[in-house]
Design a protein around this motif. Structure first.
Motif, PDB file in Angstrom:
ATOM      1  N   LEU A  19       0.863  -1.172   0.000  1.00  0.00           N
ATOM      2  CA  LEU A  19       0.000   0.000   0.000  1.00  0.00           C
ATOM      3  C   LEU A  19       0.900   1.222   0.000  1.00  0.00           C
ATOM      4  O   LEU A  19       1.776   1.355   0.855  1.00  0.00           O
ATOM      5  CB  LEU A  19      -0.906   0.025   1.232  1.00  0.00           C
ATOM      6  CG  LEU A  19      -2.147  -0.879   1.210  1.00  0.00           C
ATOM      7  CD1 LEU A  19      -1.735  -2.336   1.340  1.00  0.00           C
ATOM      8  CD2 LEU A  19      -3.101  -0.498   2.310  1.00  0.00           C
ATOM      9  N   TYR A  53      -1.385  -1.184  -4.234  1.00  0.00           N
ATOM     10  CA  TYR A  53      -2.653  -0.476  -4.072  1.00  0.00           C
ATOM     11  C   TYR A  53      -2.305   0.969  -3.703  1.00  0.00           C
ATOM     12  O   TYR A  53      -1.749   1.227  -2.630  1.00  0.00           O
ATOM     13  CB  TYR A  53      -3.505  -1.112  -2.971  1.00  0.00           C
ATOM     14  CG  TYR A  53      -4.809  -0.367  -2.745  1.00  0.00           C
ATOM     15  CD1 TYR A  53      -5.789  -0.333  -3.738  1.00  0.00           C
ATOM     16  CD2 TYR A  53      -5.040   0.317  -1.565  1.00  0.00           C
ATOM     17  CE1 TYR A  53      -6.978   0.350  -3.553  1.00  0.00           C
ATOM     18  CE2 TYR A  53      -6.224   1.009  -1.360  1.00  0.00           C
ATOM     19  CZ  TYR A  53      -7.190   1.028  -2.355  1.00  0.00           C
ATOM     20  OH  TYR A  53      -8.356   1.717  -2.177  1.00  0.00           O
ATOM     21  N   LEU A  77      -9.061   2.587   5.964  1.00  0.00           N
ATOM     22  CA  LEU A  77      -9.490   1.209   5.856  1.00  0.00           C
ATOM     23  C   LEU A  77     -10.814   0.952   6.565  1.00  0.00           C
ATOM     24  O   LEU A  77     -11.178  -0.191   6.837  1.00  0.00           O
ATOM     25  CB  LEU A  77      -8.403   0.260   6.379  1.00  0.00           C
ATOM     26  CG  LEU A  77      -7.436  -0.208   5.276  1.00  0.00           C
ATOM     27  CD1 LEU A  77      -6.464   0.901   4.918  1.00  0.00           C
ATOM     28  CD2 LEU A  77      -6.692  -1.452   5.665  1.00  0.00           C
ATOM     29  N   CYS A  82     -12.407   0.559  -0.058  1.00  0.00           N
ATOM     30  CA  CYS A  82     -10.974   0.308   0.129  1.00  0.00           C
ATOM     31  C   CYS A  82     -10.745  -1.084   0.699  1.00  0.00           C
ATOM     32  O   CYS A  82      -9.859  -1.816   0.253  1.00  0.00           O
ATOM     33  CB  CYS A  82     -10.391   1.378   1.048  1.00  0.00           C
ATOM     34  SG  CYS A  82      -8.624   1.189   1.379  1.00  0.00           S
ATOM     35  N   GLU A  85     -11.338  -3.755  -1.946  1.00  0.00           N
ATOM     36  CA  GLU A  85     -10.229  -3.815  -2.903  1.00  0.00           C
ATOM     37  C   GLU A  85      -9.027  -4.533  -2.306  1.00  0.00           C
ATOM     38  O   GLU A  85      -8.383  -5.363  -2.958  1.00  0.00           O
ATOM     39  CB  GLU A  85      -9.845  -2.399  -3.330  1.00  0.00           C
ATOM     40  CG  GLU A  85      -8.758  -2.331  -4.389  1.00  0.00           C
ATOM     41  CD  GLU A  85      -9.221  -2.817  -5.739  1.00  0.00           C
ATOM     42  OE1 GLU A  85      -8.364  -3.284  -6.522  1.00  0.00           O
ATOM     43  OE2 GLU A  85     -10.432  -2.737  -6.020  1.00  0.00           O
ATOM     44  N   LEU A  86      -8.718  -4.223  -1.047  1.00  0.00           N
ATOM     45  CA  LEU A  86      -7.583  -4.849  -0.379  1.00  0.00           C
ATOM     46  C   LEU A  86      -7.815  -6.347  -0.184  1.00  0.00           C
ATOM     47  O   LEU A  86      -6.918  -7.166  -0.422  1.00  0.00           O
ATOM     48  CB  LEU A  86      -7.340  -4.173   0.977  1.00  0.00           C
ATOM     49  CG  LEU A  86      -6.160  -4.689   1.801  1.00  0.00           C
ATOM     50  CD1 LEU A  86      -4.866  -4.541   1.031  1.00  0.00           C
ATOM     51  CD2 LEU A  86      -6.076  -3.963   3.135  1.00  0.00           C
ATOM     52  N   ARG A  89      -7.327  -8.304  -3.437  1.00  0.00           N
ATOM     53  CA  ARG A  89      -5.918  -8.528  -3.768  1.00  0.00           C
ATOM     54  C   ARG A  89      -5.306  -9.581  -2.848  1.00  0.00           C
ATOM     55  O   ARG A  89      -4.498 -10.420  -3.275  1.00  0.00           O
ATOM     56  CB  ARG A  89      -5.148  -7.209  -3.659  1.00  0.00           C
ATOM     57  CG  ARG A  89      -5.556  -6.194  -4.715  1.00  0.00           C
ATOM     58  CD  ARG A  89      -5.120  -4.781  -4.327  1.00  0.00           C
ATOM     59  NE  ARG A  89      -5.624  -3.800  -5.287  1.00  0.00           N
ATOM     60  CZ  ARG A  89      -4.961  -3.361  -6.343  1.00  0.00           C
ATOM     61  NH1 ARG A  89      -3.736  -3.806  -6.564  1.00  0.00           N
ATOM     62  NH2 ARG A  89      -5.486  -2.490  -7.171  1.00  0.00           N
ATOM     63  N   VAL A 120      -4.816  -3.139   8.773  1.00  0.00           N
ATOM     64  CA  VAL A 120      -4.438  -4.288   7.949  1.00  0.00           C
ATOM     65  C   VAL A 120      -4.182  -5.510   8.837  1.00  0.00           C
ATOM     66  O   VAL A 120      -4.654  -6.621   8.545  1.00  0.00           O
ATOM     67  CB  VAL A 120      -3.193  -3.968   7.095  1.00  0.00           C
ATOM     68  CG1 VAL A 120      -2.622  -5.247   6.476  1.00  0.00           C
ATOM     69  CG2 VAL A 120      -3.544  -2.974   5.999  1.00  0.00           C
TER      70      VAL A 120
END
Length: 451
Positions: A19, A53, A77, A82, A85-86, A89, A120
């Motif tokens: 990121l 990202y 986040l 968002c 999308e994370l 991936r 995260v």
């Protein structure tokens, strides 16, 4: 920092998911060190489109629009788009894994990325609770001085980052060449055989990458007996989720000397602290994992005639290192690993080595150890360790003391509730108490009475 462990048959490295913030174009043409600004300037590994990202809401540098505060990063986040999308991936790569050990998270502590990293790791912990999550908190070797507001913001981001990242990680390690994480700046770490420019991330990141590549070897080799999670559990028992990193870069192995000779020549292990507190003599620790790489095996125990010391009577290099660790840290749970493969330092690794570093200091031989050529230092032996030690009490409690009298508010508190901040401080205090010894506990009580 992708330095291969070829002879030891490393496990395939997992994919990179990064990121990052948008920035200007990398410098064109020149490869001189001063022109290197971004991590991507020397990136030789082609990345999959799903590896990056880009966070478009903030800029990489400048006077405004930067990701400055923990709360800003955390709120990024909390955006469903968002997170979706994370996760997309992340799942793309997880599904490609034959055997998923866990995740390594490298995260800035000093800016808003500490909040990004917190969310995260929380996401990873919720979805992969039985996998290892090893998190490394990074800070620059030098901090901007002269602006009290920015210094306080850096301190606040760091403290909040450590509290949240430790909460959701199997193991957390602050990793930096900075001498301090607090408000008062301390000189950066120095090495006897390296003349690096502390203002260049290109230099400091190369040192940290070499250390990290060595520290993580115990669970990256095909011969490894333990997974990432077991590795973390061996260091973090009794609630001690934070560990400190140490490294000798290069390990001062004289050519022709055996490992007992080298260790006997130093009263203390010749490593430097890479976890940003005022280094003191470390005579005790609770647990440690030590890796020595690039030391010629045939020279590691050679001692013709009568053994000159207990170390010289050991039968193998591993026994030599283990015996020395037990004598230096009696009562600690110590594991050690010897690797024949040295740390490779060919370009783009910076050639910032001291003129004092000659082939004699490198302990070079034909098959392993360091090597010095007209093109520069091609490889070097490295000693590195992760330790759970009492010194972490001073690091964690020091952050709490510096933050406690500060007034709440300002741009540093953007996106953050005061109750959440106080809860994180309480977590840090509780974490610090896990590292108290008898004397440290008494000192903390006196300190608490004086507040």
């Amino acid at each position: 920092g992708r330095v291969g462990l070829e002879k030891e048959k490393a496990l395939p490295e997992g994919p990179l998911l990064s990121l990052c913030l948008p920035a200007g174009a990398a410098p064109a043409g020149s490869q001189d060190a001063p022109s290197v600004r971004l991590w991507s300037d020397y990136l030789n590994v082609p990345l999959h489109p799903k590896s990056l990202y880009v966070i478009r809401q903030y800029l990489h540098d400048g006077d405004c629009g930067c990701l400055e505060a923990f709360g800003q990063g955390e709120s990024l986040l909390q955006d469903p788009a968002c997170v979706e999308e994370l996760e997309d991936r992340l799942h793309f790569y997880v599904e490609e894994c034959d055997y998923l050990q866990g995740f390594q998270v490298l995260c800035d502590l000093h800016n808003g990325f500490s909040g990004v990293g917190a969310k995260v790791t929380e996401l990873l912990h919720d979805e992969y609770s039985r996998k290892g999550i090893l998190t490394w908190g990074l800070t620059p070797a030098l901090s901007a001085v002269g602006d009290p507001q920015k210094s306080f913001c850096r301190l606040m981001n760091t403290a909040l980052g450590i509290a949240h990242l430790s909460r959701h990680s199997s193991l957390f390690c602050p990793l930096s060449l900075s001498g301090s994480l607090g408000l008062k700046p301390e000189p950066p770490v120095t090495f006897p055989y390296i003349n690096y420019n502390a203002s260049l991330n290109y230099h400091s990141s190369a040192i940290l990458a070499a250390a990290l590549d060595t520290l993580t070897a115990p669970y990256r080799l095909c011969s490894s007996q333990a997974s990432m999670l077991h590795f973390a559990d061996s260091l973090t028992f009794s609630g001690r989720k934070v560990v400190a990193a140490w490294a000798a870069l290069p390990f001062p192995a004289l050519s022709g000397s055996s490992l007992p000779d080298v260790l006997s020549a130093h009263q203390d292990l010749p490593w430097k602290l890479l976890s940003s507190w005022k280094e003191q003599k470390v005579s005790s620790c609770f647990a440690q994992s030590v890796v020595l790489r690039g030391m010629c095996q045939e020279k590691a125990t050679s001692c013709p005639g009568q053994p000159r010391s207990p170390l010289h009577s050991c039968e193998s290099p591993g026994q030599v290192l283990q015996h020395h660790l037990h004598s230096q840290f009696p009562g600690a749970f110590s594991t050690c690993q010897m690797l024949q493969q040295p740390c490779h330092t060919q370009p783009p690794f910076p050639q910032f080595f001291s003129p004092l570093l000659t082939e004699l200091q490198l302990g070079a031989c034909d098959s392993c150890g360091g090597s010095l050529t007209p093109a520069g230092v091609q490889s070097m032996p490295v000693l590195a360790a992760l330790q759970s030690c009492p010194g972490l009490h001073s690091l964690l409690s020091g952050l709490c003391r510096e933050l406690r009298p500060r007034r709440w508010g300002g741009s540093c508190a953007a996106g953050l509730e005061q109750d959440d901040f106080q809860e994180a401080l309480e977590e840090l205090r509780t974490l610090a108490q896990c590292y108290e010894t008898g004397c440290g506990a008494a000192g903390s009580e006196e300190e608490g009475d004086s507040d």
